[in-house]
Write a protein that holds these residues in place. Structure first.
Motif, short mmCIF file in Angstrom:
data_model
loop_
_atom_site.label_atom_id
_atom_site.label_comp_id
_atom_site.label_asym_id
_atom_site.label_seq_id
_atom_site.Cartn_x
_atom_site.Cartn_y
_atom_site.Cartn_z
N LEU A 1 0.82 -1.21 0.00
CA LEU A 1 0.00 0.00 0.00
C LEU A 1 0.85 1.26 0.00
CD1 LEU A 1 -2.70 -1.06 2.65
CD2 LEU A 1 -2.92 -1.08 0.16
N ASP A 2 2.01 1.22 -0.62
CA ASP A 2 2.87 2.40 -0.68
C ASP A 2 2.19 3.52 -1.46
OD1 ASP A 2 5.66 1.40 0.40
OD2 ASP A 2 4.86 -0.18 -0.90
N GLU A 3 2.01 4.68 -0.80
CA GLU A 3 1.40 5.86 -1.42
C GLU A 3 0.00 5.59 -1.97
OE1 GLU A 3 2.85 8.70 -1.19
OE2 GLU A 3 4.86 8.09 -0.58
N THR A 4 -0.65 4.55 -1.49
CA THR A 4 -2.03 4.28 -1.91
C THR A 4 -2.96 5.33 -1.31
OG1 THR A 4 -1.52 1.92 -1.97
CG2 THR A 4 -3.85 2.53 -1.99
N ARG A 5 -3.87 5.84 -2.13
CA ARG A 5 -4.80 6.89 -1.68
C ARG A 5 -6.15 6.27 -1.37
NH1 ARG A 5 -3.80 10.14 -6.99
NH2 ARG A 5 -3.13 8.03 -7.53
N ARG B 1 1.70 -3.75 4.07
CA ARG B 1 2.93 -2.97 4.22
C ARG B 1 2.84 -1.75 3.30
NH1 ARG B 1 3.39 -7.08 0.78
NH2 ARG B 1 4.54 -6.81 -1.17
N GLY B 2 3.48 -0.68 3.73
CA GLY B 2 3.46 0.50 2.88
C GLY B 2 4.01 1.72 3.58
N VAL B 3 4.46 2.66 2.79
CA VAL B 3 4.96 3.94 3.28
C VAL B 3 4.11 5.05 2.65
CG1 VAL B 3 6.91 5.53 3.32
CG2 VAL B 3 7.29 3.07 3.57
N GLY B 4 3.68 5.99 3.49
CA GLY B 4 2.92 7.13 2.98
C GLY B 4 1.51 6.80 2.54
N THR B 5 0.92 5.75 3.11
CA THR B 5 -0.46 5.40 2.77
C THR B 5 -1.40 6.49 3.27
OG1 THR B 5 0.16 3.08 3.07
CG2 THR B 5 -2.19 3.57 2.90
N ASP B 6 -2.29 6.95 2.41
CA ASP B 6 -3.22 8.03 2.76
C ASP B 6 -4.56 7.44 3.16
OD1 ASP B 6 -4.73 10.29 3.07
OD2 ASP B 6 -4.42 11.08 1.05
N LEU B 7 -4.80 7.40 4.48
CA LEU B 7 -6.07 6.92 5.02
C LEU B 7 -6.77 8.03 5.79
CD1 LEU B 7 -4.80 3.45 6.26
CD2 LEU B 7 -6.56 3.77 4.52
N GLY C 1 4.67 6.38 8.18
CA GLY C 1 4.09 7.64 7.73
C GLY C 1 2.66 7.53 7.26
N VAL C 2 1.90 6.61 7.85
CA VAL C 2 0.52 6.43 7.42
C VAL C 2 -0.33 7.60 7.94
CG1 VAL C 2 -0.01 4.96 9.41
CG2 VAL C 2 -1.47 4.86 7.40
N GLN C 3 -1.16 8.14 7.06
CA GLN C 3 -1.99 9.30 7.38
C GLN C 3 -3.39 8.83 7.76
OE1 GLN C 3 -0.72 12.46 7.53
NE2 GLN C 3 1.21 11.38 7.14
N LEU C 4 -3.74 8.96 9.05
CA LEU C 4 -5.06 8.60 9.52
C LEU C 4 -5.71 9.79 10.23
CD1 LEU C 4 -4.50 4.96 10.81
CD2 LEU C 4 -6.48 5.66 9.46
N HIS C 5 -5.26 11.00 9.93
CA HIS C 5 -5.82 12.16 10.61
C HIS C 5 -7.30 12.31 10.27
CE1 HIS C 5 -3.91 13.65 6.87
NE2 HIS C 5 -5.00 14.38 6.75
N GLY D 1 3.10 -6.23 14.65
CA GLY D 1 3.62 -5.34 13.62
C GLY D 1 4.23 -4.07 14.19
N LYS D 2 4.56 -3.18 13.29
CA LYS D 2 5.21 -1.91 13.65
C LYS D 2 4.68 -0.81 12.74
CE LYS D 2 9.75 0.29 14.09
NZ LYS D 2 11.20 0.17 13.82
N ILE D 3 4.32 0.31 13.35
CA ILE D 3 3.84 1.46 12.59
C ILE D 3 4.66 2.67 13.00
CG2 ILE D 3 1.86 2.90 11.99
CD1 ILE D 3 0.03 0.65 12.82
N ASP D 4 5.39 3.24 12.05
CA ASP D 4 6.21 4.42 12.31
C ASP D 4 5.46 5.69 11.91
OD1 ASP D 4 8.49 2.92 13.14
OD2 ASP D 4 9.01 2.55 11.04
N TYR D 5 5.51 6.69 12.79
CA TYR D 5 4.95 8.02 12.50
C TYR D 5 3.47 7.95 12.11
CZ TYR D 5 9.99 8.44 12.15
OH TYR D 5 11.33 8.32 12.40
N LEU D 6 2.72 7.26 12.94
CA LEU D 6 1.28 7.15 12.74
C LEU D 6 0.62 8.49 13.04
CD1 LEU D 6 -1.39 5.53 12.44
CD2 LEU D 6 -1.17 4.93 14.86
N ASN D 7 -0.10 9.02 12.07
CA ASN D 7 -0.76 10.31 12.23
C ASN D 7 -2.26 10.10 12.45
OD1 ASN D 7 -1.87 12.86 12.10
ND2 ASN D 7 -0.92 13.44 10.18
#
Length: 228
Positions: free
Chosen positions: A69-73, A88-94, A111-115, A127-133
């Motif tokens: 899910l890298d950069e998946t919108r 797995r993924g970096v910068g996933t937009d959720l 860097g997953v975006q969940l704001h 698992g591991k989630i870095d910089y969860l927003n």
């Protein structure tokens, strides 16, 4: 009677975990995700969804196993009664997604975006989630279990009946967050970078209180200086 009243007052309401019962699933035929798409009763296995746009899509009674899910919108997407394993993924937009009755197992995300997201009856296990927003998110009946969260951001979020079990919180930000029945006692590590003043409504263990003593003293403006 006095003891019973005290116990009821101090009791922590437990989070309700999801109970996902999936019907027989149909393998996903492949192809690009579609904005506002409707995905019902599908099995996504080892699918490469990197860079695709599924904004506003609805996933009901689905499994996603080992998907990229890298950069998946997936902004404004709705995921319900589903199990996500090994994604797995970096910068996933959720951002502003809705997760309801969802299990997220052994994810590797950065860097997953969940704001602004809404999470209700969600289990995040392993698992591991870095910089969860999760800024300004709404979490209700959410369990983080056996996972590592590096610098998760709960700024301005509302957390109700949220449990942290055998997981590590590294550099967590609770700035302007509202906590109600948030149970931190089972966490293996609680490192609060910001927002220690927002812990009202949380429950911690005596050991965690000692670990947080320096941070709490600094927040209160108390200087701790050895004698002599």
């Amino acid at each position: 009677m006095v003891r019973r009243a005290t116990d009821e007052k101090t009791a922590v309401k437990r989070a309700r975990r999801p109970e996902v019962r999936l019907p027989p699933l149909v393998p996903y035929a492949g192809g690009e995700l579609e904005p506002d798409g409707d995905y019902d009763g599908l099995e996504f296995r080892e699918a490469d969804l990197a860079g695709q746009n599924g904004a506003g899509a609805r996933f009901m009674d689905c499994t996603l196993t080992g998907c990229a899910l890298d950069e998946t919108r997936l902004r404004h997407a709705r995921v319900m009664d589903s199990v996500l394993t090994g994604i797995r993924g970096v910068g996933t937009d959720l951002a502003e997604v809705t997760l309801r009755d969802v299990e997220l197992v052994d994810a590797r995300l950065g860097g997953v975006q969940l704001h602004g997201a809404v999470l209700e009856r969600v289990l995040i296990r392993g698992g591991k989630i870095d910089y969860l927003n999760l800024r300004k998110g709404r979490l209700r009946d959410v369990v983080f279990e056996g996972c590592v969260l590096v610098e998760p951001d709960f700024g301005g979020a509302r957390l109700e009946r949220v449990e942290f079990v055998d997981c590590a919180l590294k550099g967590v930000d609770f700035s302007a967050a509202t906590l109600t029945d948030v149970d931190l006692r089972g966490a293996a590590e609680v490192d609060i970078a910001r927002g220690v003043d927002r812990l009202a409504g949380a429950v911690i263990s005596p050991t965690q209180l000692l670990d947080l003593a320096a941070v709490l003293a600094a927040e209160m403006g108390v200087r701790v200086v050895a004698e002599g």
